[in-house]
Design a protein around this motif. Structure first.
Motif, PDB file in Angstrom:
ATOM      1  N   ALA A 357      34.261  44.153  69.774  1.00 18.13           N
ATOM      2  CA  ALA A 357      34.059  43.219  68.886  1.00 18.13           C
ATOM      3  C   ALA A 357      34.491  41.747  69.097  1.00 18.13           C
ATOM      4  O   ALA A 357      35.156  42.005  70.321  1.00 18.13           O
ATOM      5  N   VAL A 358      34.266  40.900  68.533  1.00 21.70           N
ATOM      6  CA  VAL A 358      34.655  39.500  69.105  1.00 21.70           C
ATOM      7  C   VAL A 358      35.125  38.737  67.705  1.00 21.70           C
ATOM      8  O   VAL A 358      34.568  38.809  66.631  1.00 21.70           O
ATOM      9  N   LEU A 359      36.122  37.996  68.017  1.00 23.21           N
ATOM     10  CA  LEU A 359      36.646  37.130  66.828  1.00 23.21           C
ATOM     11  C   LEU A 359      36.805  35.687  67.262  1.00 23.21           C
ATOM     12  O   LEU A 359      36.974  35.533  68.549  1.00 23.21           O
ATOM     13  N   PHE A 360      36.787  34.703  66.360  1.00 24.71           N
ATOM     14  CA  PHE A 360      37.112  33.365  66.695  1.00 24.71           C
ATOM     15  C   PHE A 360      37.960  32.871  66.090  1.00 24.71           C
ATOM     16  O   PHE A 360      37.882  33.022  64.595  1.00 24.71           O
ATOM     17  N   ARG A 365      35.442  27.874  66.924  1.00 24.98           N
ATOM     18  CA  ARG A 365      35.230  28.163  68.318  1.00 24.98           C
ATOM     19  C   ARG A 365      33.908  29.069  68.460  1.00 24.98           C
ATOM     20  O   ARG A 365      33.604  29.659  69.759  1.00 24.98           O
ATOM     21  N   ARG A 366      33.449  29.469  67.564  1.00 21.52           N
ATOM     22  CA  ARG A 366      31.948  29.997  67.331  1.00 21.52           C
ATOM     23  C   ARG A 366      30.875  29.445  68.247  1.00 21.52           C
ATOM     24  O   ARG A 366      29.979  29.751  68.615  1.00 21.52           O
ATOM     25  N   ASP A 367      31.322  28.063  68.401  1.00 21.91           N
ATOM     26  CA  ASP A 367      30.395  27.133  68.964  1.00 21.91           C
ATOM     27  C   ASP A 367      29.976  27.775  70.612  1.00 21.91           C
ATOM     28  O   ASP A 367      28.965  27.493  70.978  1.00 21.91           O
ATOM     29  N   THR A 368      30.945  28.101  71.039  1.00 20.17           N
ATOM     30  CA  THR A 368      30.821  29.040  72.424  1.00 20.17           C
ATOM     31  C   THR A 368      29.723  30.124  72.238  1.00 20.17           C
ATOM     32  O   THR A 368      28.721  29.994  73.238  1.00 20.17           O
ATOM     33  N   GLU A 389      22.965  29.332  61.584  1.00 22.50           N
ATOM     34  CA  GLU A 389      21.669  29.072  61.410  1.00 22.50           C
ATOM     35  C   GLU A 389      21.162  29.203  59.956  1.00 22.50           C
ATOM     36  O   GLU A 389      20.465  28.423  59.375  1.00 22.50           O
ATOM     37  N   LYS A 390      21.324  30.530  59.530  1.00 20.15           N
ATOM     38  CA  LYS A 390      21.110  30.771  58.143  1.00 20.15           C
ATOM     39  C   LYS A 390      21.899  30.273  57.069  1.00 20.15           C
ATOM     40  O   LYS A 390      21.446  29.707  55.970  1.00 20.15           O
ATOM     41  N   SER A 391      22.935  29.938  57.276  1.00 16.86           N
ATOM     42  CA  SER A 391      24.056  29.369  56.482  1.00 16.86           C
ATOM     43  C   SER A 391      23.949  27.517  56.402  1.00 16.86           C
ATOM     44  O   SER A 391      24.562  27.088  55.456  1.00 16.86           O
ATOM     45  N   GLY A 392      23.204  27.067  57.347  1.00 21.74           N
ATOM     46  CA  GLY A 392      23.181  25.857  57.589  1.00 21.74           C
ATOM     47  C   GLY A 392      24.497  25.024  57.899  1.00 21.74           C
ATOM     48  O   GLY A 392      24.793  23.948  57.420  1.00 21.74           O
ATOM     49  N   THR A 393      25.221  25.488  58.723  1.00 24.47           N
ATOM     50  CA  THR A 393      26.369  25.097  59.232  1.00 24.47           C
ATOM     51  C   THR A 393      26.680  25.237  60.681  1.00 24.47           C
ATOM     52  O   THR A 393      25.875  25.546  61.145  1.00 24.47           O
ATOM     53  N   LEU A 394      27.688  24.792  61.200  1.00 25.86           N
ATOM     54  CA  LEU A 394      28.063  24.601  62.503  1.00 25.86           C
ATOM     55  C   LEU A 394      28.602  26.116  63.164  1.00 25.86           C
ATOM     56  O   LEU A 394      28.763  26.390  64.099  1.00 25.86           O
ATOM     57  N   LYS A 395      29.674  26.575  62.085  1.00 20.07           N
ATOM     58  CA  LYS A 395      30.501  27.683  62.402  1.00 20.07           C
ATOM     59  C   LYS A 395      29.963  28.976  61.766  1.00 20.07           C
ATOM     60  O   LYS A 395      30.760  30.021  61.907  1.00 20.07           O
ATOM     61  N   GLU A 411      38.246  48.836  64.766  1.00 21.00           N
ATOM     62  CA  GLU A 411      38.129  48.532  66.092  1.00 21.00           C
ATOM     63  C   GLU A 411      38.901  49.258  67.227  1.00 21.00           C
ATOM     64  O   GLU A 411      40.110  49.417  66.751  1.00 21.00           O
ATOM     65  N   GLN A 412      38.477  49.537  68.310  1.00 21.73           N
ATOM     66  CA  GLN A 412      39.387  49.899  69.445  1.00 21.73           C
ATOM     67  C   GLN A 412      39.873  48.878  70.323  1.00 21.73           C
ATOM     68  O   GLN A 412      40.660  48.792  71.096  1.00 21.73           O
ATOM     69  N   ARG A 413      38.712  47.954  70.514  1.00 18.69           N
ATOM     70  CA  ARG A 413      38.815  46.911  71.365  1.00 18.69           C
ATOM     71  C   ARG A 413      38.237  45.563  70.886  1.00 18.69           C
ATOM     72  O   ARG A 413      37.061  45.519  70.390  1.00 18.69           O
ATOM     73  N   VAL A 414      38.955  44.441  71.001  1.00 16.88           N
ATOM     74  CA  VAL A 414      38.571  43.268  70.362  1.00 16.88           C
ATOM     75  C   VAL A 414      38.950  42.076  71.453  1.00 16.88           C
ATOM     76  O   VAL A 414      39.947  42.137  72.104  1.00 16.88           O
ATOM     77  N   LEU A 415      37.781  40.978  71.406  1.00 15.30           N
ATOM     78  CA  LEU A 415      37.943  39.903  72.290  1.00 15.30           C
ATOM     79  C   LEU A 415      38.026  38.610  71.397  1.00 15.30           C
ATOM     80  O   LEU A 415      37.352  38.526  70.517  1.00 15.30           O
ATOM     81  N   LEU A 416      39.094  38.053  71.496  1.00 11.77           N
ATOM     82  CA  LEU A 416      39.577  36.814  70.740  1.00 11.77           C
ATOM     83  C   LEU A 416      39.286  35.424  71.503  1.00 11.77           C
ATOM     84  O   LEU A 416      39.813  35.534  72.468  1.00 11.77           O
ATOM     85  N   VAL A 417      38.327  34.737  70.957  1.00 10.29           N
ATOM     86  CA  VAL A 417      38.036  33.527  71.567  1.00 10.29           C
ATOM     87  C   VAL A 417      38.912  32.391  70.821  1.00 10.29           C
ATOM     88  O   VAL A 417      38.525  32.367  69.412  1.00 10.29           O
ATOM     89  N   THR A 418      39.718  31.602  71.349  1.00  7.15           N
ATOM     90  CA  THR A 418      40.681  30.538  70.792  1.00  7.15           C
ATOM     91  C   THR A 418      40.774  29.667  71.789  1.00  7.15           C
ATOM     92  O   THR A 418      40.234  29.371  72.620  1.00  7.15           O
ATOM     93  N   ASP A 419      41.744  28.813  71.141  1.00  4.70           N
ATOM     94  CA  ASP A 419      42.095  27.385  71.810  1.00  4.70           C
ATOM     95  C   ASP A 419      43.232  27.928  73.026  1.00  4.70           C
ATOM     96  O   ASP A 419      44.011  28.843  72.598  1.00  4.70           O
TER      97      ASP A 419
END
Length: 485
Positions: A357-360, A365-368, A389-395, A411-419
């Motif tokens: 799974a992935v989290l932002f 940071r979902r822009d990545t 795209e569906k929500s009409g937003t950037l994130k 979940e057993q394994r998660v990738l976190l994208v952050t600053d």
């Protein structure tokens, strides 16, 4: 123009890096026209015309750093050419040549010379409209000339409505040169029509003012930069020895430099919006005044040293390029921006496993993922309820904190994208606090990769939850996140 264009092509890809503001351009420009209108109804309407232009370019040439930035390079080259023509008409060929070649060297211009945003195009529009105004001051013109002036100001205002402050600068020039009443009346008509055309955009964008809420209030130390610029410009004007009532570089350059800077300062006292990129076009005035100073030096040296006077501009340029070389190199490196959206894509490709799974944190940071969706193929975005795209937003729109918590616990394994910045504040929204709390208590970080302002942390589920207060929380920033007006 050629000098500035070649200068802009140097290091155009910035080592294949794209930072968060450019990522907003990238992802919006790739959406369908209907999806773009949906975005503009929520955010970034101030950049709507620019996004439409980039959408057309991405459709024709495909997305990439060259397509993203080449319009800014071309626009800056056009602006430099206009500076050269204005300077030549008002103060001679040496002043024009020096001003035009100076423009692309200015540090603020170098930053936006290779930026996938609208500010270089705004500067080009301001330069063209100023050239049209100078033409008015020097010769009789027809109605179509004023129509071209008004149209240019209108299109520039639609690219970014703060560019309308150039009308105040142009009015100051007309008053300085004591323009005839007929000229003032025609200018007022053209300026009024252009302003009326931009007013709907201004009114609508005011409803999105929360986008600039992160800009800090104006402080005295923020005025140092404008003060230095005005001092340099004033020195250049004095060397030209301007006189009221006649066309001169000072009559055009001083208002062009000073009025947008002072206007932005005044507006920032009402609402904090003091960012130098909003008045990048004021650098046109600075380049004109520097060019006038070089031209004055050439004229002063020519009677006694005719051969040596021809070397003043080449020597000055060589010194300037050498002195600014560290800045030029820095502006063309990924480190010149807050972060690099593309940097973590390769990390994601190497670290992800089937079923991850992935989290932002924060959601911006979902822009990545939006810019490099192939890197996230196979990863489940468990916090996402509705795509950008569906929500009409950037994130995108994320689910409620309790739903995120429940999904994470499965979940057993998660990738976190952050600053990556250690100075970034703790996650502040309820959703981000829920993410970090569950990760801290039920998961163990096994890999931590930091690249160019972004960070990927791999978490694996552990058997026993960590006691409250043990260890440290994941830090993530919200300041400056997302696209800015």
């Amino acid at each position: 123009m050629l000098w500035t264009f070649v200068f802009g092509l140097w290091g155009l890809s910035r080592q294949h890096s794209v930072w968060r503001d450019e990522a907003a351009t990238w992802q919006v420009a790739q959406r369908s026209t209907a999806e773009m209108w949906r975005v503009l109804a929520n955010v970034d309407v101030v950049h709507g015309l620019y996004y439409l232009l980039m959408h057309a370019l991405f459709t024709c040439f495909g997305p990439g750093t060259t397509t993203l930035r080449l319009p800014s390079v071309l626009a800056t080259a056009v602006a430099a050419a206009c500076v050269a023509v204005i300077g030549r008409r008002l103060a001679g060929k040496w002043a024009g040549l020096a001003g035009g070649m100076t423009f692309g060297l200015l540090p603020a211009v170098q930053f936006h010379l290779q930026e996938g945003r609208s500010y270089a195009l705004v500067a080009a529009g301001a330069a063209i409209s100023t050239l049209l105004l100078v033409t008015v001051l020097q010769r009789q013109v027809r109605t179509r000339h004023w129509a071209a002036y008004g149209t240019t100001v209108l299109l520039t205002g639609l690219l970014h409505w703060l560019s309308l402050m150039i009308l105040a600068a142009h009015l100051a020039t007309l008053l300085w040169t004591r323009a005839e009443r007929g000229v003032l009346a025609r200018w007022a008509a053209a300026a009024g029509c252009a302003t009326a055309g931009v007013l709907p955009l201004i009114a609508f964008s005011r409803g999105q003012s929360a986008q600039v809420a992160w800009i800090p209030p104006l402080t005295w130390h923020m005025l140092i930069g404008p003060g230095v610029l005005l001092a340099i410009g004033g020195a250049g004007a004095l060397l030209e020895r301007p006189r009221a009532g006649r066309s001169s570089v000072a009559a055009v350059g001083v208002p062009l430099l000073a009025v947008p800077q002072l206007g932005l300062i005044a507006l920032s006292l009402i609402q904090p919006i003091f960012l130098d990129r909003y008045v990048l076009y004021s650098m046109l005035g600075l380049a004109l005044l520097i060019g006038a100073a070089v031209g004055a030096a050439v004229r002063a040296a020519r009677p006694r040293f005719p051969a040596a006077s021809r070397w003043i501009l080449p020597v000055a340029l060589a010194v300037a390029v050498t002195a600014l070389l560290p800045q030029s190199l820095a502006k063309r490196s990924p480190a010149s921006r807050v972060d690099d959206v593309l940097a973590v894509a390769s990390d994601i490709r190497h670290l992800k496993r089937p079923g991850d799974a992935v989290l932002f944190v924060p959601a911006d940071r979902r822009d990545t993922k939006s810019v490099t969706p192939d890197a996230f193929a196979g990863l489940r975005d468990i916090a996402l309820a509705e795509s950008p795209e569906k929500s009409g937003t950037l994130k995108g729109v994320e689910t409620e904190p309790d739903v995120i918590r429940g999904a994470l616990l499965g979940e057993q394994r998660v990738l976190l994208v952050t600053d990556a910045s250690p100075a970034a504040p703790l996650a502040t929204t309820p959703r981000d606090r829920a993410k970090t709390a569950v990760l801290h208590r039920y998961f163990t970080p096994v890999t931590d990769k930091r690249t160019r302002g972004r960070r990927v942390v791999v978490y694996e589920r552990r058997s026993a939850p960590r006691a409250a207060g043990e260890g440290g929380a994941v830090r993530s920033g919200t300041a400056g996140g997302g696209a800015e007006e």
